[in-house]
Design a protein around this motif. Structure first.
Motif, PDB file in Angstrom:
ATOM      1  N   VAL A 257       0.829  -1.195   0.000  1.00  0.00           N
ATOM      2  CA  VAL A 257       0.000   0.000   0.000  1.00  0.00           C
ATOM      3  C   VAL A 257       0.863   1.244   0.000  1.00  0.00           C
ATOM      4  CG1 VAL A 257      -1.660   1.338   1.341  1.00  0.00           C
ATOM      5  CG2 VAL A 257      -1.964  -1.119   1.092  1.00  0.00           C
ATOM      6  N   GLY A 258       1.942   1.220   0.776  1.00  0.00           N
ATOM      7  CA  GLY A 258       2.840   2.366   0.828  1.00  0.00           C
ATOM      8  C   GLY A 258       3.422   2.677  -0.531  1.00  0.00           C
ATOM      9  N   ARG A 259       3.863   1.665  -1.228  1.00  0.00           N
ATOM     10  CA  ARG A 259       4.406   1.874  -2.569  1.00  0.00           C
ATOM     11  C   ARG A 259       3.314   2.356  -3.521  1.00  0.00           C
ATOM     12  NH1 ARG A 259       8.122  -3.626  -3.060  1.00  0.00           N
ATOM     13  NH2 ARG A 259       9.726  -2.978  -1.550  1.00  0.00           N
ATOM     14  N   SER A 260       2.106   1.837  -3.350  1.00  0.00           N
ATOM     15  CA  SER A 260       0.999   2.280  -4.195  1.00  0.00           C
ATOM     16  C   SER A 260       0.726   3.756  -3.976  1.00  0.00           C
ATOM     17  CB  SER A 260      -0.267   1.471  -3.889  1.00  0.00           C
ATOM     18  OG  SER A 260      -0.074   0.104  -4.181  1.00  0.00           O
ATOM     19  N   LEU A 261       0.797   4.214  -2.732  1.00  0.00           N
ATOM     20  CA  LEU A 261       0.586   5.626  -2.431  1.00  0.00           C
ATOM     21  C   LEU A 261       1.599   6.482  -3.179  1.00  0.00           C
ATOM     22  CD1 LEU A 261      -0.678   7.964  -0.869  1.00  0.00           C
ATOM     23  CD2 LEU A 261       0.813   7.403   1.064  1.00  0.00           C
ATOM     24  N   ASP A 262       2.866   6.079  -3.143  1.00  0.00           N
ATOM     25  CA  ASP A 262       3.897   6.835  -3.853  1.00  0.00           C
ATOM     26  C   ASP A 262       3.606   6.896  -5.349  1.00  0.00           C
ATOM     27  OD1 ASP A 262       5.202   7.162  -1.448  1.00  0.00           O
ATOM     28  OD2 ASP A 262       6.486   5.403  -1.723  1.00  0.00           O
ATOM     29  N   THR A 263       3.127   5.784  -5.891  1.00  0.00           N
ATOM     30  CA  THR A 263       2.825   5.730  -7.323  1.00  0.00           C
ATOM     31  C   THR A 263       1.693   6.690  -7.686  1.00  0.00           C
ATOM     32  OG1 THR A 263       3.510   3.411  -7.438  1.00  0.00           O
ATOM     33  CG2 THR A 263       2.106   4.230  -9.215  1.00  0.00           C
ATOM     34  N   TYR A 264       0.633   6.693  -6.886  1.00  0.00           N
ATOM     35  CA  TYR A 264      -0.506   7.567  -7.174  1.00  0.00           C
ATOM     36  C   TYR A 264      -0.143   9.038  -7.013  1.00  0.00           C
ATOM     37  CZ  TYR A 264      -3.702   3.604  -7.518  1.00  0.00           C
ATOM     38  OH  TYR A 264      -4.340   2.460  -7.921  1.00  0.00           O
ATOM     39  N   VAL A 265       0.678   9.356  -6.011  1.00  0.00           N
ATOM     40  CA  VAL A 265       1.111  10.745  -5.831  1.00  0.00           C
ATOM     41  C   VAL A 265       1.929  11.195  -7.035  1.00  0.00           C
ATOM     42  CG1 VAL A 265       2.578  12.276  -4.454  1.00  0.00           C
ATOM     43  CG2 VAL A 265       1.016  10.689  -3.315  1.00  0.00           C
ATOM     44  N   SER A 266       2.772  10.305  -7.538  1.00  0.00           N
ATOM     45  CA  SER A 266       3.581  10.625  -8.714  1.00  0.00           C
ATOM     46  C   SER A 266       2.689  10.910  -9.926  1.00  0.00           C
ATOM     47  CB  SER A 266       4.531   9.464  -9.018  1.00  0.00           C
ATOM     48  OG  SER A 266       5.266   9.708 -10.195  1.00  0.00           O
ATOM     49  N   LYS A 267       1.628  10.119 -10.084  1.00  0.00           N
ATOM     50  CA  LYS A 267       0.699  10.338 -11.201  1.00  0.00           C
ATOM     51  C   LYS A 267      -0.029  11.672 -11.058  1.00  0.00           C
ATOM     52  CE  LYS A 267      -0.204   5.452 -12.230  1.00  0.00           C
ATOM     53  NZ  LYS A 267      -1.241   4.383 -12.280  1.00  0.00           N
ATOM     54  N   LEU A 268      -0.392  12.017  -9.826  1.00  0.00           N
ATOM     55  CA  LEU A 268      -1.067  13.290  -9.600  1.00  0.00           C
ATOM     56  C   LEU A 268      -0.157  14.465  -9.953  1.00  0.00           C
ATOM     57  CD1 LEU A 268      -3.061  12.743  -6.262  1.00  0.00           C
ATOM     58  CD2 LEU A 268      -4.008  13.216  -8.524  1.00  0.00           C
ATOM     59  N   ARG A 269       1.123  14.361  -9.599  1.00  0.00           N
ATOM     60  CA  ARG A 269       2.069  15.434  -9.931  1.00  0.00           C
ATOM     61  C   ARG A 269       2.096  15.685 -11.442  1.00  0.00           C
ATOM     62  NH1 ARG A 269       6.222  12.900  -5.937  1.00  0.00           N
ATOM     63  NH2 ARG A 269       6.049  14.235  -4.089  1.00  0.00           N
ATOM     64  N   LYS A 270       2.114  14.600 -12.218  1.00  0.00           N
ATOM     65  CA  LYS A 270       2.173  14.734 -13.673  1.00  0.00           C
ATOM     66  C   LYS A 270       0.909  15.399 -14.215  1.00  0.00           C
ATOM     67  CE  LYS A 270       5.188  10.718 -14.376  1.00  0.00           C
ATOM     68  NZ  LYS A 270       5.296   9.351 -14.962  1.00  0.00           N
ATOM     69  N   LYS A 271      -0.236  15.064 -13.626  1.00  0.00           N
ATOM     70  CA  LYS A 271      -1.498  15.608 -14.129  1.00  0.00           C
ATOM     71  C   LYS A 271      -1.713  17.055 -13.706  1.00  0.00           C
ATOM     72  CE  LYS A 271      -3.670  11.085 -14.530  1.00  0.00           C
ATOM     73  NZ  LYS A 271      -4.771  10.164 -14.141  1.00  0.00           N
ATOM     74  N   LEU A 272      -0.988  17.492 -12.669  1.00  0.00           N
ATOM     75  CA  LEU A 272      -1.121  18.866 -12.193  1.00  0.00           C
ATOM     76  C   LEU A 272       0.016  19.771 -12.670  1.00  0.00           C
ATOM     77  CD1 LEU A 272      -2.156  18.079  -8.498  1.00  0.00           C
ATOM     78  CD2 LEU A 272      -3.653  19.034 -10.258  1.00  0.00           C
ATOM     79  N   LYS A 273       0.940  19.225 -13.451  1.00  0.00           N
ATOM     80  CA  LYS A 273       2.148  19.977 -13.801  1.00  0.00           C
ATOM     81  C   LYS A 273       1.868  21.189 -14.685  1.00  0.00           C
ATOM     82  CE  LYS A 273       3.399  17.204 -17.866  1.00  0.00           C
ATOM     83  NZ  LYS A 273       4.441  16.323 -18.462  1.00  0.00           N
ATOM     84  N   ALA A 274       0.685  21.252 -15.297  1.00  0.00           N
ATOM     85  CA  ALA A 274       0.362  22.402 -16.147  1.00  0.00           C
ATOM     86  C   ALA A 274       0.275  23.691 -15.342  1.00  0.00           C
ATOM     87  CB  ALA A 274      -0.952  22.150 -16.884  1.00  0.00           C
ATOM     88  N   ASP A 275       0.051  23.573 -14.035  1.00  0.00           N
ATOM     89  CA  ASP A 275      -0.006  24.756 -13.167  1.00  0.00           C
ATOM     90  C   ASP A 275       1.209  24.719 -12.242  1.00  0.00           C
ATOM     91  OD1 ASP A 275      -0.544  26.820 -11.432  1.00  0.00           O
ATOM     92  OD2 ASP A 275      -2.670  26.311 -11.188  1.00  0.00           O
ATOM     93  N   THR A 276       2.160  25.601 -12.501  1.00  0.00           N
ATOM     94  CA  THR A 276       3.415  25.593 -11.721  1.00  0.00           C
ATOM     95  C   THR A 276       3.226  26.104 -10.304  1.00  0.00           C
ATOM     96  OG1 THR A 276       3.954  27.778 -12.627  1.00  0.00           O
ATOM     97  CG2 THR A 276       4.832  25.843 -13.786  1.00  0.00           C
ATOM     98  N   SER A 277       2.049  26.693 -10.027  1.00  0.00           N
ATOM     99  CA  SER A 277       1.802  27.182  -8.667  1.00  0.00           C
ATOM    100  C   SER A 277       1.353  26.063  -7.737  1.00  0.00           C
ATOM    101  CB  SER A 277       0.747  28.293  -8.687  1.00  0.00           C
ATOM    102  OG  SER A 277      -0.520  27.776  -9.072  1.00  0.00           O
ATOM    103  N   ILE A 278       1.124  24.872  -8.314  1.00  0.00           N
ATOM    104  CA  ILE A 278       0.683  23.724  -7.516  1.00  0.00           C
ATOM    105  C   ILE A 278       1.846  22.742  -7.409  1.00  0.00           C
ATOM    106  CG2 ILE A 278      -0.957  21.809  -7.341  1.00  0.00           C
ATOM    107  CD1 ILE A 278      -2.873  23.420  -9.096  1.00  0.00           C
ATOM    108  N   LYS A 279       2.127  22.334  -6.185  1.00  0.00           N
ATOM    109  CA  LYS A 279       3.232  21.404  -5.972  1.00  0.00           C
ATOM    110  C   LYS A 279       2.891  20.441  -4.844  1.00  0.00           C
ATOM    111  CE  LYS A 279       8.197  21.267  -4.890  1.00  0.00           C
ATOM    112  NZ  LYS A 279       9.391  22.077  -4.527  1.00  0.00           N
ATOM    113  N   ILE A 280       3.103  19.150  -5.092  1.00  0.00           N
ATOM    114  CA  ILE A 280       2.933  18.154  -4.031  1.00  0.00           C
ATOM    115  C   ILE A 280       4.328  17.768  -3.560  1.00  0.00           C
ATOM    116  CG2 ILE A 280       2.022  15.884  -3.413  1.00  0.00           C
ATOM    117  CD1 ILE A 280      -0.017  16.145  -5.627  1.00  0.00           C
ATOM    118  N   SER A 281       4.673  18.216  -2.369  1.00  0.00           N
ATOM    119  CA  SER A 281       6.021  17.996  -1.829  1.00  0.00           C
ATOM    120  C   SER A 281       6.056  16.747  -0.964  1.00  0.00           C
ATOM    121  CB  SER A 281       6.460  19.202  -0.990  1.00  0.00           C
ATOM    122  OG  SER A 281       6.458  20.376  -1.779  1.00  0.00           O
TER     123      SER A 281
END
Length: 294
Positions: A257-281
């Motif tokens: 589950v932990g690894r799955s969480l990292d994977t989903y967060v990574s996918k979200l970063r890619k889908k939000l990259k069009a707005d540089t004011s949004i960052k998931i740290s």
């Protein structure tokens, strides 16, 4: 004039016409039926008189169907078919009938047909065989069937019901057509979605539809991505522990589950990259933080 009002008025007129047609036809058929019964009783009376019988009864005429009637006698009788043909024709003419009809004479046990003929109206050719052959004394049943009846009350009922169904169906379809499927129009004539969304930078986030919208572009999210993003939006610019994310999304603390969480967060970063004011740290050893710029 509003189209819906126009169509409603037309439908209302159709319903009124159907009701009128139903009532008028029913009354007309009732009158016709009573006149036929009276006429056939007169036919029966004349046949009995031809047998020198003025005391026995003509039994009540029975309406078998909307167009078929039955005449019976209390006692036996004998008659020539020509007398029957002439009597029925004269009696029906006196009653104002111009219908075509079929006459059938059978013994009371209805095992065979003793005599039958068909009388057409003015436009048709009648079929009248063997007029002079005398029918021997017996118990007889005479049935008359009208072959060119107008629509019956039952037919009118069907028309009435169909008109009502058509009117209701038309109103339903018209109403459905007027309803917006996705968008509604506001006072400035701009189309806006009826679905509630949350603003996230340049994006509109639709949690119930699992999607992000940027202007006219839609970005689909998986169910897990949608759930994780919704948690981030609840607490912008705050650290959210991994345990909280995993519990709320998976309710499991396993390594997978932990690894799955990292994977989903990574996918979200890619889908939000069009707005540089949004960052998931990634907060090392703790969790994640959704950072929103001003």
């Amino acid at each position: 004039m509003n189209k819906r009002i126009v169509f409603s008025v037309i439908g209302f007129v159709i319903v009124l016409f159907s009701i009128w047609f139903f009532v008028d036809t029913k009354e007309e058929n009732n009158d016709f039926s009573e006149k036929v019964k009276v006429s056939l009783r007169e036919v029966g009376h004349q046949l009995l008189l031809s047998n020198q019988d003025s005391t026995s009864l003509v039994l009540p005429v029975i309406k078998l169907t909307e167009s078929k009637y039955q005449l019976k006698f209390e006692n036996t009788l004998s008659f020539e078919p020509s007398l029957l043909v002439a009597t029925v024709k004269k009696t029906f003419q006196n009653s104002g009938f111009d219908n075509s009809y079929f006459v059938e004479v059978s013994p009371c046990d209805l095992t065979e047909v003793s005599y039958s003929y068909e009388m057409k109206n003015l436009q048709g050719k009648s079929i009248i065989p063997c007029r002079s052959r005398v029918l021997p004394k017996n118990c007889y049943v005479i049935e008359v069937k009208f072959t060119d009846m107008k629509p019956t009350a039952n037919s009118a009922t069907y028309l009435y019901i169909l008109a009502i169904i058509a009117f209701i169906g038309f109103q339903f379809l018209f109403y459905k057509k007027k309803q917006p499927l996705i968008n509604i129009t506001n006072s400035s004539n701009k189309e806006v979605s009826t679905e509630k969304y949350q603003s996230l930078g340049i994006f509109h986030f639709y949690p119930n539809q699992n999607k992000l919208v940027k202007e006219s572009d839609e970005i689909n999210l998986s169910k897990k991505e949608c759930e994780i993003l919704a948690i981030f939006i609840e607490k912008p610019n705050q650290i959210i522990k991994r345990e909280e994310l995993m519990k709320r999304v998976w309710e499991d603390n396993g390594v997978i589950v932990g690894r799955s969480l990292d994977t989903y967060v990574s996918k979200l970063r890619k889908k939000l990259k069009a707005d540089t004011s949004i960052k998931i740290s990634n907060v090392h050893g703790v969790g994640y933080k959704l950072e929103l710029g001003n």
